[in-house]
Enzyme design. Sequence first.
Site, short mmCIF file in Angstrom:
data_model
loop_
_atom_site.label_atom_id
_atom_site.label_comp_id
_atom_site.label_asym_id
_atom_site.label_seq_id
_atom_site.Cartn_x
_atom_site.Cartn_y
_atom_site.Cartn_z
N GLU A 72 4.63 7.01 2.63
CA GLU A 72 5.47 5.81 2.76
C GLU A 72 4.92 4.74 1.84
OE1 GLU A 72 5.24 3.31 6.14
OE2 GLU A 72 3.14 3.74 6.54
N ARG A 97 0.87 -1.20 0.00
CA ARG A 97 0.00 0.00 0.00
C ARG A 97 0.89 1.23 0.00
NH1 ARG A 97 -2.89 0.56 5.07
NH2 ARG A 97 -1.44 2.28 5.39
N GLU A 127 7.42 0.18 11.61
CA GLU A 127 6.08 0.16 11.03
C GLU A 127 5.05 0.16 12.14
OE1 GLU A 127 5.11 0.36 7.96
OE2 GLU A 127 7.24 0.63 7.48
N GLY A 128 3.87 0.62 11.80
CA GLY A 128 2.75 0.43 12.73
C GLY A 128 2.31 1.68 13.45
N LYS A 137 11.97 2.71 5.91
CA LYS A 137 12.02 4.14 5.58
C LYS A 137 13.34 4.50 4.90
CE LYS A 137 8.11 4.92 8.00
NZ LYS A 137 7.52 3.57 8.02
N ASN A 166 4.23 0.76 2.03
CA ASN A 166 4.15 -0.36 2.98
C ASN A 166 4.25 -1.69 2.27
OD1 ASN A 166 3.40 0.96 5.69
ND2 ASN A 166 1.94 1.88 4.26
N ARG A 226 -7.82 7.38 4.94
CA ARG A 226 -7.87 7.49 6.40
C ARG A 226 -7.81 8.96 6.77
NH1 ARG A 226 -3.05 4.10 8.55
NH2 ARG A 226 -2.26 5.03 6.64
N SER A 268 -3.12 -2.75 6.11
CA SER A 268 -4.44 -3.00 6.67
C SER A 268 -5.51 -2.08 6.09
CB SER A 268 -4.40 -2.88 8.20
OG SER A 268 -3.89 -1.63 8.57
N LYS A 298 11.85 9.86 11.25
CA LYS A 298 11.26 8.52 11.29
C LYS A 298 12.32 7.44 11.51
CE LYS A 298 7.50 9.55 8.03
NZ LYS A 298 6.75 9.03 6.87
N1 LIG Z 1 6.03 13.73 5.61
C1 LIG Z 1 4.93 13.75 6.35
N2 LIG Z 1 4.14 14.84 6.37
C2 LIG Z 1 3.04 14.87 7.13
N3 LIG Z 1 2.62 13.86 7.89
C3 LIG Z 1 3.37 12.73 7.91
C4 LIG Z 1 4.55 12.62 7.13
N4 LIG Z 1 5.06 11.40 7.35
C5 LIG Z 1 4.25 10.77 8.20
N5 LIG Z 1 3.22 11.56 8.56
C6 LIG Z 1 2.11 11.21 9.46
O1 LIG Z 1 2.53 10.23 10.37
C7 LIG Z 1 1.82 9.02 10.18
C8 LIG Z 1 2.74 7.84 10.41
O2 LIG Z 1 3.83 7.91 9.53
P1 LIG Z 1 4.24 6.62 8.67
O3 LIG Z 1 3.05 6.11 7.98
O4 LIG Z 1 5.41 6.95 7.85
O5 LIG Z 1 4.68 5.66 9.88
P2 LIG Z 1 4.49 4.09 10.10
O6 LIG Z 1 5.06 3.82 11.45
O7 LIG Z 1 5.01 3.34 8.96
O8 LIG Z 1 2.92 3.89 10.22
P3 LIG Z 1 1.95 2.83 9.51
O9 LIG Z 1 2.74 1.81 8.76
O10 LIG Z 1 1.14 2.29 10.62
O11 LIG Z 1 1.10 3.70 8.60
C9 LIG Z 1 1.25 9.12 8.78
O12 LIG Z 1 0.10 8.32 8.65
C10 LIG Z 1 0.98 10.60 8.66
O13 LIG Z 1 -0.24 10.92 9.28
MG LIG Z 2 1.75 4.86 7.34
MG LIG Z 3 4.10 2.04 7.45
#
Ligand SMILES: Nc1ncnc2c1ncn2[C@@H]1O[C@H](COP(=O)(O)OP(=O)(O)OP(=O)(O)O)[C@@H](O)[C@H]1O
Ligand SMILES: [Mg+2]
Ligand SMILES: [Mg+2]
Lengths: 489, 489
Positions: free
Chosen positions: B143, B127, B382-383, B318, B145, B464, B150, B378
């Site tokens: 990002e 995704r 994940e998660g 990342k 995934n 979302r 999910s 970051k």
């Molecule tokens: N560059 C960005 N600008 C604005 N908001 C961001 C950015 N990067 C991340 N976010 C916010 O932070 C949230 C989590 O970041 P990200 O999806 O990269 O992390 P993750 O730990 O991989 O989460 P998951 O896999 O559960 O979605 C995103 O859903 C978004 O709301």
């Molecule tokens: Mg995410």
């Molecule tokens: Mg993610």
Amino acid sequence: MAPKGFPELLKEHEDELVESLLHWSLSNGLIMYPPNYAKYQANNAPITLFPTPFPKKLYENAIEVQEVFNELYVNVISKEKEWLIAKIKELSEFDQSFTGELFNIYQKILSENGGKLKQELSLGLFRSDYMINSVDETIKQIEFNTISVSFGGLSSKVGKLHQYLNNSGYYDDKYSMKYYDNEHIPISNSINKLAKGINEANYYYNDQTHNTKTVILFIIQEGERNVFDQRHIEYSLIENHQLKSYRLSLEKVQEEVVINNDKLYIKQTMDEVSVVYYRSGYGPNDYTSSKCWESRYLLEKTLAIKCPSILTQLSGTKKIQQILTNEEILKKLLPKIDTKTYNQLLSTFVKIYPLDDSEEGKYAKKIISEDSSKFVLKPQREGGGNNIYKEDIPKFLQKIDEKDWGAYILMELIHPPKYSNKIIRNDEIYNEDIISELGIFGSIIFNETTGEIKLNFESGHLLRSKFSSSNEGGVAAGFGCVDNIYLYE
Amino acid sequence: MAPKGFPELLKEHEDELVESLLHWSLSNGLIMYPPNYAKYQANNAPITLFPTPFPKKLYENAIEVQEVFNELYVNVISKEKEWLIAKIKELSEFDQSFTGELFNIYQKILSENGGKLKQELSLGLFRSDYMINSVDETIKQIEFNTISVSFGGLSSKVGKLHQYLNNSGYYDDKYSMKYYDNEHIPISNSINKLAKGINEANYYYNDQTHNTKTVILFIIQEGERNVFDQRHIEYSLIENHQLKSYRLSLEKVQEEVVINNDKLYIKQTMDEVSVVYYRSGYGPNDYTSSKCWESRYLLEKTLAIKCPSILTQLSGTKKIQQILTNEEILKKLLPKIDTKTYNQLLSTFVKIYPLDDSEEGKYAKKIISEDSSKFVLKPQREGGGNNIYKEDIPKFLQKIDEKDWGAYILMELIHPPKYSNKIIRNDEIYNEDIISELGIFGSIIFNETTGEIKLNFESGHLLRSKFSSSNEGGVAAGFGCVDNIYLYE
Ligand SMILES: Nc1ncnc2c1ncn2[C@@H]1O[C@H](COP(=O)(O)OP(=O)(O)OP(=O)(O)O)[C@@H](O)[C@H]1O
Ligand SMILES: [Mg+2]
Ligand SMILES: [Mg+2]
Ligand SMILES: Nc1ncnc2c1ncn2[C@@H]1O[C@H](COP(=O)(O)OP(=O)(O)OP(=O)(O)O)[C@@H](O)[C@H]1O
Ligand SMILES: [Mg+2]
Ligand SMILES: [Mg+2]
């Protein structure tokens, strides 16, 4: 051939089955609100883990007679109207506050409109209920419901669930094969068939009134815990027929509708109502104030097609059921019936006696004074929890004036086979003997004045089961559960 | 053209909408377990009352690049394997206990099998997530995934719900007409498309092993509250593909499976597993004991197709995302790409910096020491819930050794438009500004050794939304909710 036994599962496999069953039920709307519920949270509906054996022949019998039963009641309403009205008058004497009130509304509407109904077309969504009589392996009719028949929604769902569990191998401990042949555990198509009945009535209404955009009005109980059963029909209406529905309780009807030129409209949107579908109004508890009675009156006198009309509702009283077991009356009401079908109908009847001053009534009084253990006593009520069983009958009758006994009917008890299926309520499993009641749904659209039948079709099935130790079987009331049939030959 | 505003409803009509929304959600599996749940009871999932505006062109852009993104990651894994492995090695230094462990398993399996994988075919259910950059009205990738993506289940459902509400006239206060054109609020077909991806992998497995009767193994978290999201995919597998699935946590795998000749079987039934689908295992918390790591190892070394394989999982870190924003690397990885698509990909990237000793890293360190308000930091996780935002970044970095900064990437913050949609959680309505994140699902089946792509298709969408005041957007974690797109031109 005897039916296959129930699957026998190791404890840990049963646990897996239960988890899958719960997830499926919650994911697919096989649910109910618990008591004191919050609107955003629902529980899995009480159901059986496995489908319950039912002889294929007897299931087919029940299906075969459904349309004839639909017709029988329509003929009572339209072709023997005078007679029906006379009977209802008698019943009203005993039961002024309910049957009497309904009958008053009926009379008032006629008198206000020169003796005629505003809307002669009527929709019946019926359910004929049976138990198997173990002694001679026949199906015997428990009752014929003409109002607010429920579980058409959840019945489709439980059938799908049992097939899912079967397809997924949960019923086979060892090899995860299909334990049942899917053909033997048929899914009731009651959701779509009941919705079709409503949609057809909508069609006739539009045809009559040269209309196109109409809606359905569900009359519902406030706080209905079995709301999802109804919702599944609503979703089928909108998905398959682009037909919208509204929901109003009798309490709220007057604030929310407008009547104009006899037509019924939803005030907020001025959507015109083609069909008023009662999922409330079948018992005295649904009329909490005079406002509710007024609502009923207002709805009845509109052009909207009622499901059911007042006469249709009252044709479903236990008293009428009792009278219809009389062979001569039956033949008179179905003059064109062939012998085979006639005998099929008759074979579904157990003895039902009046408790009045007739010869039969006197006879009935005599036999229960000697031994009441083979009988159930029923008042003119719907909705469960009203019956008096066996030894309780004499005690009960003693407390009321003998002249009021005529309000009851005395019915032979049917003794269905017991099965040791398992019932799940929330996540508790009960492994007790159960007995089952088969319901066959039927839809009919007819002219209440001329008796013309526009459409008549069988509309799916329902199996409800309860502990054999309990007398009543209401699912929502907490005594029983939704089951499905496993047909064997 | 500007989008239509959100429906404006009178309080009482909003109440009706909410009741219908809750009933529909509960009836159709748009649900989630609440914290400390009982297995037999579920709540409506947190969602928006209305779909949120999204420019049609940008949605189409996201759809258009999905298959190329799928291919890009597959090329990283298969065609630039050495390079990927080198990067992962570096990351492992920083993160021995998670990335390191995964990488160890990968290496161990190779070395035990003469440098080759037992199963070269790999399934990716990906995704790619975007936010709209308000300044230039482009979509920017948050990002990509590659594991446990999910909400493909609930996304299909929320689309259906919004269409149901629209069709039923709940969005139109006055005339109960459709407020939106249904074409503008498309339903994500992610349930069926993700199931199709799994089914196709099952097909390739059977083809390879001359098999017919195989099953899917979902690796799940104990106590997963978002289980229904997964179940909808399982139901599609069995309904549309007659494909059974099992569910096991990493804790339980070893008790419940048997490996024989590299083939993976479910012990209880000896069903052979064709695809291991991880909905757990993406973060350190999923490995509660060494047993879980052993389980992962055992699963990985079987012939079953993994979704995803370890390399596929690690390609989604990342760090890799950061490197792939480099234009030269991108071109090298997609040598045959046409200029238009190449520019489309590039246009979805914001600046992402390493925090290491490279020139770029040094530059990044400099700019955040001056002003960190435009960035998010970051880790390789994940998660959700792991990021560090804006002013918190310098404080956070101070607490760790500078040589460990390389484990993080620094990303420019995207500033999406705000909308005043309404969010419902349980039965509480929140009317605050929200921002939205679009996810596009993608399915790909490929050979990890040769890089051959067997199948590659876009698999639906997800929107979302979360309060614009909150930094993170996890739905299950309680920050965000499931929404759907309202496309405008
Ligand atoms: N560059 C960005 N600008 C604005 N908001 C961001 C950015 N990067 C991340 N976010 C916010 O932070 C949230 C989590 O970041 P990200 O999806 O990269 O992390 P993750 O730990 O991989 O989460 P998951 O896999 O559960 O979605 C995103 O859903 C978004 O709301
Ligand atoms: Mg995410
Ligand atoms: Mg993610
Ligand atoms: N003749 C009978 N023999 C055995 N059990 C009976 C008999 N009649 C009724 N019962 C049991 O009592 C229950 C209630 O009876 P019945 O259906 O006639 O009442 P009701 O008030 O109309 O209920 P409802 O309309 O809610 O089904 C039945 O479901 C059945 O379990
Ligand atoms: Mg009954
Ligand atoms: Mg009844």
